[in-house]
Design a protein around this motif. Structure first.
Motif, mmCIF file in Angstrom:
data_model
loop_
_atom_site.group_PDB
_atom_site.id
_atom_site.type_symbol
_atom_site.label_atom_id
_atom_site.label_comp_id
_atom_site.label_asym_id
_atom_site.label_seq_id
_atom_site.Cartn_x
_atom_site.Cartn_y
_atom_site.Cartn_z
ATOM 1 N N GLU A 13 3.215 -8.696 16.817
ATOM 2 C CA GLU A 13 4.643 -8.411 16.739
ATOM 3 C C GLU A 13 5.295 -8.336 18.116
ATOM 4 O O GLU A 13 6.398 -8.829 18.314
ATOM 5 C CB GLU A 13 4.872 -7.088 16.006
ATOM 6 C CG GLU A 13 4.559 -7.131 14.519
ATOM 7 C CD GLU A 13 5.603 -7.899 13.735
ATOM 8 O OE1 GLU A 13 6.757 -8.026 14.217
ATOM 9 O OE2 GLU A 13 5.268 -8.383 12.634
ATOM 10 N N THR A 14 4.605 -7.694 19.057
ATOM 11 C CA THR A 14 5.229 -7.403 20.353
ATOM 12 C C THR A 14 4.667 -8.213 21.507
ATOM 13 O O THR A 14 5.307 -8.311 22.562
ATOM 14 C CB THR A 14 5.045 -5.913 20.701
ATOM 15 O OG1 THR A 14 3.646 -5.648 20.918
ATOM 16 C CG2 THR A 14 5.554 -5.023 19.562
ATOM 17 N N GLY A 15 3.454 -8.752 21.336
ATOM 18 C CA GLY A 15 2.804 -9.448 22.433
ATOM 19 C C GLY A 15 2.109 -8.527 23.417
ATOM 20 O O GLY A 15 1.474 -8.999 24.367
ATOM 21 N N GLU A 16 2.193 -7.199 23.199
ATOM 22 C CA GLU A 16 1.557 -6.253 24.107
ATOM 23 C C GLU A 16 0.033 -6.324 23.960
ATOM 24 O O GLU A 16 -0.498 -6.232 22.852
ATOM 25 C CB GLU A 16 2.027 -4.828 23.819
ATOM 26 C CG GLU A 16 3.444 -4.547 24.269
ATOM 27 C CD GLU A 16 3.591 -4.672 25.779
ATOM 28 O OE1 GLU A 16 2.722 -4.143 26.509
ATOM 29 O OE2 GLU A 16 4.564 -5.311 26.226
ATOM 30 N N PRO A 17 -0.697 -6.459 25.071
ATOM 31 C CA PRO A 17 -2.162 -6.546 24.991
ATOM 32 C C PRO A 17 -2.818 -5.177 24.874
ATOM 33 O O PRO A 17 -2.276 -4.171 25.347
ATOM 34 C CB PRO A 17 -2.546 -7.215 26.314
ATOM 35 C CG PRO A 17 -1.463 -6.784 27.261
ATOM 36 C CD PRO A 17 -0.201 -6.677 26.456
ATOM 37 N N ILE A 18 -3.966 -5.139 24.232
ATOM 38 C CA ILE A 18 -4.799 -3.945 24.229
ATOM 39 C C ILE A 18 -5.625 -3.955 25.520
ATOM 40 O O ILE A 18 -6.335 -4.930 25.787
ATOM 41 C CB ILE A 18 -5.726 -3.921 23.010
ATOM 42 C CG1 ILE A 18 -4.906 -3.751 21.725
ATOM 43 C CG2 ILE A 18 -6.777 -2.815 23.129
ATOM 44 C CD1 ILE A 18 -5.738 -3.810 20.462
ATOM 45 N N PRO A 19 -5.543 -2.894 26.331
ATOM 46 C CA PRO A 19 -6.316 -2.869 27.584
ATOM 47 C C PRO A 19 -7.814 -3.011 27.306
ATOM 48 O O PRO A 19 -8.349 -2.416 26.377
ATOM 49 C CB PRO A 19 -5.985 -1.489 28.172
ATOM 50 C CG PRO A 19 -4.679 -1.107 27.549
ATOM 51 C CD PRO A 19 -4.699 -1.694 26.175
ATOM 52 N N HIS A 34 5.187 -14.592 20.594
ATOM 53 C CA HIS A 34 5.191 -13.361 19.798
ATOM 54 C C HIS A 34 6.595 -12.798 19.619
ATOM 55 O O HIS A 34 6.792 -11.892 18.797
ATOM 56 C CB HIS A 34 4.292 -12.316 20.454
ATOM 57 C CG HIS A 34 2.877 -12.774 20.627
ATOM 58 N ND1 HIS A 34 2.026 -12.982 19.564
ATOM 59 C CD2 HIS A 34 2.166 -13.087 21.738
ATOM 60 C CE1 HIS A 34 0.854 -13.383 20.013
ATOM 61 N NE2 HIS A 34 0.913 -13.464 21.324
ATOM 62 N N ASP A 35 7.564 -13.313 20.371
ATOM 63 C CA ASP A 35 8.941 -12.852 20.231
ATOM 64 C C ASP A 35 9.639 -13.469 19.023
ATOM 65 O O ASP A 35 10.733 -13.022 18.649
ATOM 66 C CB ASP A 35 9.749 -13.200 21.487
ATOM 67 C CG ASP A 35 9.278 -12.433 22.714
ATOM 68 O OD1 ASP A 35 8.693 -11.343 22.535
ATOM 69 O OD2 ASP A 35 9.480 -12.928 23.841
#
Length: 260
Positions: free
Chosen positions: A200-206, A56-57
């Motif tokens: 875009e960021t690779g951040e997961p949704i909890p 995702h980076d």
């Protein structure tokens, strides 16, 4: 009226997709340029988003006419490789190896591509399904295009209801045609960790998986053959194009018709 809304292929497995106005069905049953290239480690395992969130980076673009891959790294560096040439594929291997800190080779399969289910074919979803999934996670800022990038389908059908593709699996399931090209449903697509992450960021949704399953259960169409589904963490259809229809070309705007 049901129609082919969007075609998207993923030239390098695990990286960004590109939209196409038209795409040929290969003799292997997949779409031209889809997962044509893939990175493998020294143990022969493919590198993709299921293995590392570092994919995702990277922002990538690919020119299907020239074979040029453009990569934008997190620091803004832009590099380009001509994947039609052996020399540049070797350079790309080195660049990806440095980025992922692994000994990688860039392999190519022109006949089938490195799709996960190599005996099957294109993945199919409806635009209304993407809209519905995005709405489930609206509070987290998911957009329809964000859902599209998370779920990574090849064929997107417009003018039909959410989860329209679910009708094409199970006992006595019909088939459908896109511009006269027949699609046979094979299996619902069980999902991995990738849809949880912001593309875009690779951040997961909890608790993404838990909420997805709850919403999927609540909205599961009553006309679906539930026995064809092992669980509710599924969305999208993996289809098969029969050999008689391979070699044909799909085009955005093609009509879509259900065949009993």
């Amino acid at each position: 009226m049901a129609g082919l809304e969007r075609l998207r292929v993923y030239p390098v497995k695990g990286l960004d997709g590109i939209d196409r106005e038209a795409a040929a069905v290969l003799e292997g049953g997949t779409l031209a340029r889809d997962r044509e290239f893939a990175l493998f480690d020294d143990e022969g395992e493919v590198l993709n988003g299921n293995r590392t969130d570092r994919v995702h980076d990277l922002r990538t673009d690919f020119d299907p006419e020239t074979g040029e891959l453009e990569i934008t790294a997190p620091d803004g560096e832009v590099v380009r490789f001509d994947l039609e040439t052996e020399a540049d594929r070797g350079r790309a291997e080195g660049w990806f190896g440095d980025f992922f800190d692994a000994d990688l080779t860039l392999e190519r399969d022109r006949e089938l591509g490195y799709v996960d289910r190599r005996e099957m074919g294109p993945s199919v979803i409806s635009t209304a399904t993407l809209e519905t999934v995005a709405d489930w996670f609206d509070d987290e800022g998911m957009t329809v295009d964000g859902a599209r990038r998370r779920l990574r389908a090849n064929v997107e059908i417009g003018g039909v209801e959410p989860f329209w593709v679910d009708r094409f699996v199970g006992a006595d399931a019909p088939t459908f045609e896109v511009g006269g090209v027949r699609f046979e449903g094979v299996t619902p697509c069980g999902r991995c960790v990738v849809p949880q992450r912001d593309p875009e960021t690779g951040e997961p949704i909890p608790e993404f998986r838990q909420r997805f399953i709850e919403k999927r259960r609540e909205t599961f169409p009553d006309w679906v053959d539930e026995e064809a589904f092992d669980h509710y963490y599924t969305v999208m259809l993996i289809a098969r194009v029969p050999e008689s229809d391979r070699g044909a070309t799909l085009r955005v705007g093609d009509p879509v018709d259900v065949v009993d």
